[in-house]
Design an enzyme around this catalytic site. Sequence first.
Site, PDB file in Angstrom:
ATOM      1  N   VAL A 139      42.681  55.022  81.852  1.00 50.48           N
ATOM      2  CA  VAL A 139      41.296  55.108  81.384  1.00 50.48           C
ATOM      3  C   VAL A 139      40.349  55.293  82.572  1.00 50.48           C
ATOM      4  O   VAL A 139      39.433  56.136  82.528  1.00 50.48           O
ATOM      5  CB  VAL A 139      40.914  53.850  80.586  1.00 50.48           C
ATOM      6  CG1 VAL A 139      39.414  53.812  80.313  1.00 50.48           C
ATOM      7  CG2 VAL A 139      41.682  53.804  79.269  1.00 50.48           C
ATOM      8  N   ALA A 140      40.558  54.532  83.638  1.00 47.10           N
ATOM      9  CA  ALA A 140      39.683  54.634  84.808  1.00 47.10           C
ATOM     10  C   ALA A 140      39.804  56.000  85.465  1.00 47.10           C
ATOM     11  O   ALA A 140      38.789  56.644  85.781  1.00 47.10           O
ATOM     12  CB  ALA A 140      40.027  53.529  85.807  1.00 47.10           C
TER      13      ALA A 140
ATOM     14  N   TRP B   3      40.845  58.723  84.108  1.00 45.68           N
ATOM     15  CA  TRP B   3      40.355  59.733  83.173  1.00 45.68           C
ATOM     16  C   TRP B   3      38.837  59.860  83.256  1.00 45.68           C
ATOM     17  O   TRP B   3      38.288  60.965  83.197  1.00 45.68           O
ATOM     18  CB  TRP B   3      40.780  59.366  81.750  1.00 45.68           C
ATOM     19  CG  TRP B   3      40.249  60.290  80.713  1.00 45.68           C
ATOM     20  CD1 TRP B   3      40.773  61.499  80.336  1.00 45.68           C
ATOM     21  CD2 TRP B   3      39.086  60.091  79.902  1.00 45.68           C
ATOM     22  NE1 TRP B   3      39.995  62.072  79.339  1.00 45.68           N
ATOM     23  CE2 TRP B   3      38.964  61.226  79.058  1.00 45.68           C
ATOM     24  CE3 TRP B   3      38.141  59.074  79.796  1.00 45.68           C
ATOM     25  CZ2 TRP B   3      37.922  61.344  78.131  1.00 45.68           C
ATOM     26  CZ3 TRP B   3      37.113  59.195  78.884  1.00 45.68           C
ATOM     27  CH2 TRP B   3      37.015  60.322  78.062  1.00 45.68           C
ATOM     28  N   HIS B   4      38.144  58.732  83.417  1.00 49.12           N
ATOM     29  CA  HIS B   4      36.692  58.783  83.541  1.00 49.12           C
ATOM     30  C   HIS B   4      36.281  59.519  84.820  1.00 49.12           C
ATOM     31  O   HIS B   4      35.419  60.397  84.786  1.00 49.12           O
ATOM     32  CB  HIS B   4      36.098  57.367  83.561  1.00 49.12           C
ATOM     33  CG  HIS B   4      35.859  56.798  82.207  1.00 49.12           C
ATOM     34  ND1 HIS B   4      36.787  56.022  81.543  1.00 49.12           N
ATOM     35  CD2 HIS B   4      34.803  56.905  81.365  1.00 49.12           C
ATOM     36  CE1 HIS B   4      36.300  55.663  80.360  1.00 49.12           C
ATOM     37  NE2 HIS B   4      35.095  56.189  80.227  1.00 49.12           N
ATOM     38  N   ASP B   5      36.853  59.119  85.931  1.00 50.96           N
ATOM     39  CA  ASP B   5      36.529  59.750  87.208  1.00 50.96           C
ATOM     40  C   ASP B   5      37.439  59.151  88.268  1.00 50.96           C
ATOM     41  O   ASP B   5      37.916  58.019  88.131  1.00 50.96           O
ATOM     42  CB  ASP B   5      35.057  59.513  87.586  1.00 50.96           C
ATOM     43  CG  ASP B   5      34.507  60.613  88.484  1.00 50.96           C
ATOM     44  OD1 ASP B   5      35.319  61.402  89.002  1.00 50.96           O
ATOM     45  OD2 ASP B   5      33.283  60.704  88.658  1.00 50.96           O
TER      46      ASP B   5
END
Length: 642
Positions: free
Chosen positions: A522-523, A525-527
């Site tokens: 998730v992290a 994927w965000h940036d």
Amino acid sequence: MASASQGRDGGGGPLSFLRRLYDLDTLDTRFTTPSGVPYKVGGDLGKREDDNGGSNLSKRGAAAGADPKSKWGTPEFYLYYLVFLLAVPSMFWVAYDVSRPSDPRYHKFARHLSDGWIPGRKIDVSDAQYHTFRKNLPAMALLLLFHPLLRKLWNAVISRAPSSRTTSPTREMAHEKAEARFRQRTSFDFAFAILYLVILHGFSVVKILTILAINYKIATGLPRKYVPAATWVFNICMLFANELCSGYRFKSIALFFTGPLAKDIVTDVPALVRFGEWLDSYGGLMGRWEILFNITVLRLVSFNLDYYWSIDRSNSGSIEKKQLDLANLSERDRVSISAPPSDFTFRNYVGYAIYAPLYLTGPIITFNDYISQSRYRSATIESSRTWKYAIRFLLVLLVMELVLHFDYVGAISKSRPEWSTYTPAQISMLSFMNLHIIWLKLLLPWRFFRLWSLVDGIDPPENMLRCVSNNYSTLSFWRGWHRSFYRWLLRYIYIPLGGTSFRTTTDSIRSVVTYLTVFTFVALWHDIKLNLLIWGWLIVFFFLPEIAASYLFPRKKWEGRPTAYRMLCCIGGVANVLMMISANLVGFAVGLDGLQSIISGIFKDYSGLVFLVISCTALFVGIQVMFEIRQSELRRGINMKC
């Protein structure tokens, strides 16, 4: 359950309309209809209550553990109302007070403000995401109207009526109409996807289609056992490569073949490099296509794994056994029942991956769901509900504009303030309001693009279940924040990894590893930033106390002391809220250094500790109200699990 029928929309005054406007059913029927139950038009729980004397409601509520007695009219809650009347205006006033021109620090952040439409007020549009959305909103609104009209024109040109078999049985005729509708929609989605990419990204459409083609080849060309691993490796590599290579500029590609240019070369530039520069100059409306491509990556994974699971899996037996109506499947069936093998074509794949209403920001739907809704229009899409949803979007937009005209928290943060000059109350309220602005700036695009999708005939999930201030559980917060992404993570990562269980030490270790894997993805994927990795790991760390508390203080051991148990849970809720605020400030607002400044500002003197006690008391009251909101929903037979 809130009414879904158009019949009830006609009566009542303004208050009745507001109640219908803010029904959960208006926001998303998934909140009021169990995922395994097909939605029925006019399937109104309130009506069934009248017919059955409330038996359905009481049974549903009791089964979900609802307290049958409401607390809204008790002396305890009248005290809470008083706290609300004092605390909420005070919170807004603190942020407004430090945003006034009379504040001695105003000159430090005034350059980040722009002229507003409210007389005498500037507006804080320093956030790049919201500024871009706000600036392009008129054009996007025109596109929202143009796209469905263009589809109607396409449908008029490409007739979907069954050709000759007018005497076919009703079931066969319905199947033919569904297939004709499917061909119409998917052919239009494919054609519009190519046009949309060219307008948005110019010549970079070649890069995007190349990535899509490689991913499609992985799904359909590799031996089946290699598809999952190859899919994950390729798409995670794309997340890194797109970022590190800045979207693969054509000039950079040309220099790869010609070699780097000498510094003193000005005129004798190779033709290939000049051609690359020319291609880069036509980058469309969004030259940096890679910024939002992470949403598309989720759809690429969805297509490949849905295809992988469809191989050697027959749906016919399941459909016949359950006697399912393909024209009105439950959402769970739309997602889990694999699309027919003939539907996994490159055309349908591109139409799904670049489906215009959801391409830029989502919400996310699976390939199976997209195919099902393309073939059969969802019964949840009704004109009256779509209009009310549009009004809710406009009201949220108005709230965001009002907040940005009076609370300049974004501009203050961007001016790199000396936090030591602010009181603990000011630091905390600025941070708290910052989180609300982050919530609003994400909510608005998600709602706008979902509205566009609803107008176009596809019903994706609502991404935000509750206001950011209406959360007390870390676990539940992630079920309701970016809901479609949460469901995607469940289907494609969490469940394949085996889920979680904390019954034994071995299970607990495996479960922590699962959470770490999910939130690391998730992290990233965000940036690709350190503060987001820290944010993801903090979330996992903050899960653990809540999970431990659920085992140490099980509800069944407190059945004879419900009030004591509620108070105990509320204390835990206060701790959860403080931890969630800290994690989100690190990930999306002030970073780790900013959080350290806030904490040191609160604990540096006596006044900061007094403020912390007052804040925790206010949070305690707010969480009690959150508890009762959920109990009220349970009494109505609604369990949102967040």
